[in-house]
Design an enzyme around this catalytic site. Structure first.
Site, PDB file in Angstrom:
ATOM      1  CG  ASP A   1     100.650  20.768  51.108  1.00  0.00           C
ATOM      2  OD1 ASP A   1     100.536  21.736  50.344  1.00  0.00           O
ATOM      3  OD2 ASP A   1     101.745  20.301  51.468  1.00  0.00           O
ATOM      4  CG  ASN A   2      93.674  19.908  50.171  1.00  0.00           C
ATOM      5  OD1 ASN A   2      93.596  20.257  51.328  1.00  0.00           O
ATOM      6  ND2 ASN A   2      93.360  20.708  49.173  1.00  0.00           N
TER       7      ASN A   2
ATOM      8  CG  HIS B   1      85.698  18.855  42.720  1.00  0.00           C
ATOM      9  ND1 HIS B   1      86.425  17.853  43.317  1.00  0.00           N
ATOM     10  CD2 HIS B   1      84.443  18.382  42.612  1.00  0.00           C
ATOM     11  CE1 HIS B   1      85.634  16.837  43.585  1.00  0.00           C
ATOM     12  NE2 HIS B   1      84.423  17.122  43.154  1.00  0.00           N
TER      13      HIS B   1
ATOM     14  CE  LYS C   1      91.883  22.103  42.716  1.00  0.00           C
ATOM     15  NZ  LYS C   1      90.831  21.149  42.366  1.00  0.00           N
TER      16      LYS C   1
ATOM     17  CE1 TYR D   1      93.100  17.303  44.007  1.00  0.00           C
ATOM     18  CE2 TYR D   1      93.694  15.960  45.891  1.00  0.00           C
ATOM     19  CZ  TYR D   1      92.914  16.171  44.769  1.00  0.00           C
ATOM     20  OH  TYR D   1      91.964  15.255  44.431  1.00  0.00           O
TER      21      TYR D   1
ATOM     22  CG  ASP E   1      82.500  14.359  42.984  1.00  0.00           C
ATOM     23  OD1 ASP E   1      82.351  15.510  43.430  1.00  0.00           O
ATOM     24  OD2 ASP E   1      83.609  13.790  42.930  1.00  0.00           O
TER      25      ASP E   1
END
Length: 183
Positions: free
Chosen positions: A46-47, A61, A71, A130, A168
């Site tokens: 988990d993020n 990404h 995801k 996520y 990015d």
């Protein structure tokens, strides 16, 4: 629980919410219930990202094989304009993108392996969870610049408003990396 396909194999999932005078309760994630709608991934990490300012863009990404990731995305606070690009060469929607706005309390967005993913925050202090089905591997990390002309994504902000990380800002165009991408 309700689900709907919003683009190719990308699903929007809304858990059942039980409300009364005290507030609400929902069983937010249950493997058995998600598998009934075709999401059988075993999520292993988990993020959570917190973007302090609106107009923050994170993405586009993805991870290369053998560390490709599906995801399951949920907004914990604020709102996002979410974008997903199909990079699966055998797909009918290869090199096409889809998008949707997702806010706190609006359930999950499921993006299978083989997609580049990113979002733009529409509010200050936006937090996004996520769940991913594969551990992050820095050597497999890849991405496409958010404003790549090949895709011509219709972002809800102008280029002079965008807040990007240094990473990015330095992502490649699709044409530069297309032949090296195996998902």
């Amino acid at each position: 629980m309700r689900s709907e396909i919003i683009f190719s194999d990308v699903l929007r999932v809304e858990p059942t919410i039980h409300s009364d005078e005290r507030g609400s309760f929902s069983e937010d994630y249950n493997y058995k219930e998600f598998s009934k709608i075709g999401i059988e991934d075993t999520f292993v990490q988990d993020n959570i990202s917190l973007s302090l300012k609106r107009n923050t863009v994170r993405g586009m990404h993805f991870q290369l094989k053998p560390f490709s990731q599906s995801k399951l995305i949920k907004v914990l606070s604020g709102s996002i304009f979410d974008v997903f690009i199909d990079l699966r060469t055998q797909s009918k929607t290869y090199e096409k993108y889809g998008s949707m706005t997702l806010s706190y309390g609006e359930g999950w967005l499921y993006i299978p392996e083989g997609f580049a993913h990113g979002f733009c925050t529409l509010e200050d202090n936006t937090s996004v969870l996520y769940k991913v089905n594969n551990i992050y591997n820095p050597d497999s990390d890849s991405g496409i610049i958010y404003d790549d002309n090949f895709f011509s994504i219709n972002w809800p902000i102008s280029r002079n408003q965008v807040i990007l990380s240094e990473k990015d800002q330095n992502l490649s165009s699709w044409e530069e990396i297309k032949d090296k991408v195996e998902l």
